[in-house]
Scaffold this motif. Structure first.
Motif, PDB file in Angstrom:
ATOM      1  N   THR A  18       0.811  -1.201   0.000  1.00  0.00           N
ATOM      2  CA  THR A  18       0.000   0.000   0.000  1.00  0.00           C
ATOM      3  C   THR A  18       0.853   1.262   0.000  1.00  0.00           C
ATOM      4  OG1 THR A  18      -1.694  -1.196   1.241  1.00  0.00           O
ATOM      5  CG2 THR A  18      -1.876   1.191   1.187  1.00  0.00           C
ATOM      6  N   SER A  19       1.958   1.244   0.729  1.00  0.00           N
ATOM      7  CA  SER A  19       2.791   2.440   0.861  1.00  0.00           C
ATOM      8  C   SER A  19       3.311   2.935  -0.474  1.00  0.00           C
ATOM      9  CB  SER A  19       3.956   2.156   1.816  1.00  0.00           C
ATOM     10  OG  SER A  19       4.806   1.155   1.276  1.00  0.00           O
ATOM     11  N   THR A  20       3.519   2.043  -1.430  1.00  0.00           N
ATOM     12  CA  THR A  20       4.024   2.446  -2.748  1.00  0.00           C
ATOM     13  C   THR A  20       2.905   2.858  -3.697  1.00  0.00           C
ATOM     14  OG1 THR A  20       3.932   0.189  -3.621  1.00  0.00           O
ATOM     15  CG2 THR A  20       5.955   0.850  -2.504  1.00  0.00           C
ATOM     16  N   MET A  21       1.663   2.667  -3.285  1.00  0.00           N
ATOM     17  CA  MET A  21       0.515   2.937  -4.159  1.00  0.00           C
ATOM     18  C   MET A  21      -0.184   4.254  -3.827  1.00  0.00           C
ATOM     19  SD  MET A  21      -1.155  -0.861  -4.099  1.00  0.00           S
ATOM     20  CE  MET A  21      -0.277  -2.313  -4.688  1.00  0.00           C
ATOM     21  N   MET A  22       0.268   4.936  -2.779  1.00  0.00           N
ATOM     22  CA  MET A  22      -0.473   6.091  -2.283  1.00  0.00           C
ATOM     23  C   MET A  22       0.011   7.417  -2.854  1.00  0.00           C
ATOM     24  SD  MET A  22      -1.293   5.289   1.719  1.00  0.00           S
ATOM     25  CE  MET A  22       0.395   5.561   2.259  1.00  0.00           C
ATOM     26  N   LYS A  23       1.034   7.368  -3.712  1.00  0.00           N
ATOM     27  CA  LYS A  23       1.657   8.619  -4.142  1.00  0.00           C
ATOM     28  C   LYS A  23       0.703   9.533  -4.914  1.00  0.00           C
ATOM     29  CE  LYS A  23       3.764   6.257  -8.109  1.00  0.00           C
ATOM     30  NZ  LYS A  23       5.043   5.933  -8.787  1.00  0.00           N
ATOM     31  N   GLN A  52     -14.856  -7.554   2.049  1.00  0.00           N
ATOM     32  CA  GLN A  52     -15.495  -6.241   2.062  1.00  0.00           C
ATOM     33  C   GLN A  52     -14.467  -5.120   2.205  1.00  0.00           C
ATOM     34  OE1 GLN A  52     -18.238  -6.993   5.299  1.00  0.00           O
ATOM     35  NE2 GLN A  52     -19.890  -7.615   3.904  1.00  0.00           N
ATOM     36  N   TYR A  53     -13.459  -5.345   3.042  1.00  0.00           N
ATOM     37  CA  TYR A  53     -12.396  -4.334   3.163  1.00  0.00           C
ATOM     38  C   TYR A  53     -11.658  -4.159   1.836  1.00  0.00           C
ATOM     39  CZ  TYR A  53     -12.800  -3.857   8.249  1.00  0.00           C
ATOM     40  OH  TYR A  53     -13.252  -3.570   9.516  1.00  0.00           O
ATOM     41  N   LEU A  54     -11.392  -5.281   1.150  1.00  0.00           N
ATOM     42  CA  LEU A  54     -10.716  -5.190  -0.141  1.00  0.00           C
ATOM     43  C   LEU A  54     -11.585  -4.471  -1.167  1.00  0.00           C
ATOM     44  CD1 LEU A  54      -9.008  -8.694  -0.372  1.00  0.00           C
ATOM     45  CD2 LEU A  54      -7.859  -6.489  -0.143  1.00  0.00           C
ATOM     46  N   ASP A  55     -12.899  -4.687  -1.122  1.00  0.00           N
ATOM     47  CA  ASP A  55     -13.807  -3.963  -2.009  1.00  0.00           C
ATOM     48  C   ASP A  55     -13.690  -2.456  -1.782  1.00  0.00           C
ATOM     49  OD1 ASP A  55     -14.794  -6.259  -3.209  1.00  0.00           O
ATOM     50  OD2 ASP A  55     -16.509  -6.419  -1.844  1.00  0.00           O
ATOM     51  N   LEU A  58     -10.449  -1.162  -3.176  1.00  0.00           N
ATOM     52  CA  LEU A  58     -10.470  -1.110  -4.635  1.00  0.00           C
ATOM     53  C   LEU A  58     -11.304   0.051  -5.167  1.00  0.00           C
ATOM     54  CD1 LEU A  58     -10.564  -4.922  -5.391  1.00  0.00           C
ATOM     55  CD2 LEU A  58      -8.853  -3.296  -6.251  1.00  0.00           C
ATOM     56  N   ILE A  59     -12.168   0.619  -4.361  1.00  0.00           N
ATOM     57  CA  ILE A  59     -12.870   1.845  -4.763  1.00  0.00           C
ATOM     58  C   ILE A  59     -11.857   2.983  -4.879  1.00  0.00           C
ATOM     59  CG2 ILE A  59     -14.525   3.606  -4.009  1.00  0.00           C
ATOM     60  CD1 ILE A  59     -16.172   1.328  -2.767  1.00  0.00           C
ATOM     61  N   PHE A  66      -2.625  -5.922  -7.517  1.00  0.00           N
ATOM     62  CA  PHE A  66      -2.321  -6.628  -6.272  1.00  0.00           C
ATOM     63  C   PHE A  66      -3.584  -6.902  -5.456  1.00  0.00           C
ATOM     64  CE2 PHE A  66      -1.547  -6.194  -1.680  1.00  0.00           C
ATOM     65  CZ  PHE A  66      -0.753  -7.320  -1.462  1.00  0.00           C
ATOM     66  N   PHE A  67      -4.442  -5.898  -5.332  1.00  0.00           N
ATOM     67  CA  PHE A  67      -5.629  -6.068  -4.487  1.00  0.00           C
ATOM     68  C   PHE A  67      -6.676  -6.962  -5.139  1.00  0.00           C
ATOM     69  CE2 PHE A  67      -3.814  -2.097  -2.802  1.00  0.00           C
ATOM     70  CZ  PHE A  67      -3.642  -2.500  -1.483  1.00  0.00           C
TER      71      PHE A  67
END
Length: 270
Positions: A18-23, A52-55, A58-59, A66-67
């Motif tokens: 996640t840390s690399t995807m938040m930029k 549900q958390y993954l859904d 993904l929003i 990855f997700f």
């Protein structure tokens, strides 16, 4: 122990990804995403809550392969293959590498047991990278398993020998690859060659119940029934204490020719 490690490691993997995807996210999105990941770490990966958390994740990150793969993975391990494949196909569509393609080929081979489709995918992958490896084995190993399960023993042998040769380049001998070479020779009626390969497997995985089982069958076919009977008892004892397959996914799915309790029941007359 393996299941415990899965639950411990998954949040760590998720946070690192996640840390690399938040930029490209704004501060509000980052806050929501980190909270979702934090809460997801508290639930089982096999739960509806995890899905549900993954859904929700993904929003925020709908194009992160990855997700999508993470939605698929626990479903495969629950034998919900058709549903899992919907999400894995989405990961393959979004990913620009072959990472999820090779994972999908593996899933089709070991989990779905769709050997023809798995073969087609591994062949395509091999054209791009003949030295490809997935789940600690070269592509040729998985292709050999597919041919073995389609009763194409000669072709299976050629591919398994390629897998063995690949390991030898790095001074490695894999007991499962030698086990399957033994099984192939057993199916071809070459019982002495089967015993030879199974002995090599046992050299690198002492008390491997499955190797002893097929060695016992091979001995019986060469009229060494007393020796075969003793070895079969050893095999059963080893099986009862867990000396069977310990491949990464064998906790969730049976591999070809893997022994079970029923394997021994059917051979009581040996």
């Amino acid at each position: 122990m393996k299941t415990f490690l899965l639950f411990v490691l998954f949040p760590v993997i998720l946070f690192s990804q996640t840390s690399t995807m938040m930029k490209n996210l704004d501060d509000t999105q980052k806050k929501i995403l980190l909270n979702l990941v934090k809460e997801d770490a508290k639930v089982s990966i096999f739960s509806i809550q995890h899905q549900q958390y993954l859904d929700s994740i993904l929003i925020i990150l709908p194009k992160e392969a990855f997700f999508w793969q993470q939605k698929a993975m626990p479903l495969f391990k629950q034998k919900k293959y058709e549903l899992g494949m919907v999400y894995l196909n989405k990961a393959v569509e979004l990913d620009k590498t072959n990472h999820y393609k090779e994972y999908r080929a593996f899933i089709k081979c070991v989990f779905q047991k769709n050997y023809t489709e798995a073969l087609n995918e591994f062949k395509a992958l091999s054209e791009e990278n003949e030295n490809g490896v997935i789940m600690d084995h070269p592509y040729t190993f998985w292709m050999a398993l597919c041919y073995l399960q389609l009763n194409q023993f000669d072709v299976s042998k050629r591919y398994m020998e390629k897998a063995v040769a690949f390991g030898k380049k790095y001074n490695e001998v894999n007991p499962y690859e030698m086990f399957y070479l033994g099984v192939i020779e057993y199916e071809k009626g070459n019982y002495q060659e089967a015993i030879k390969n199974l002995d090599i497997s046992l050299k690198y995985y002492k008390d491997f119940a499955d190797a002893k089982y097929y060695k016992a069958l091979s001995l019986a076919r060469t009229d060494k029934k007393e020796e075969a009977g003793k070895l079969l008892l050893e095999s059963k004892e080893n099986f009862e204490i867990g000396k069977s397959f310990n491949e990464g996914n064998s906790l969730y799915e049976t591999f070809p020719y893997q022994v079970s309790r029923l394997s021994y029941v059917s051979l009581e007359a040996l």
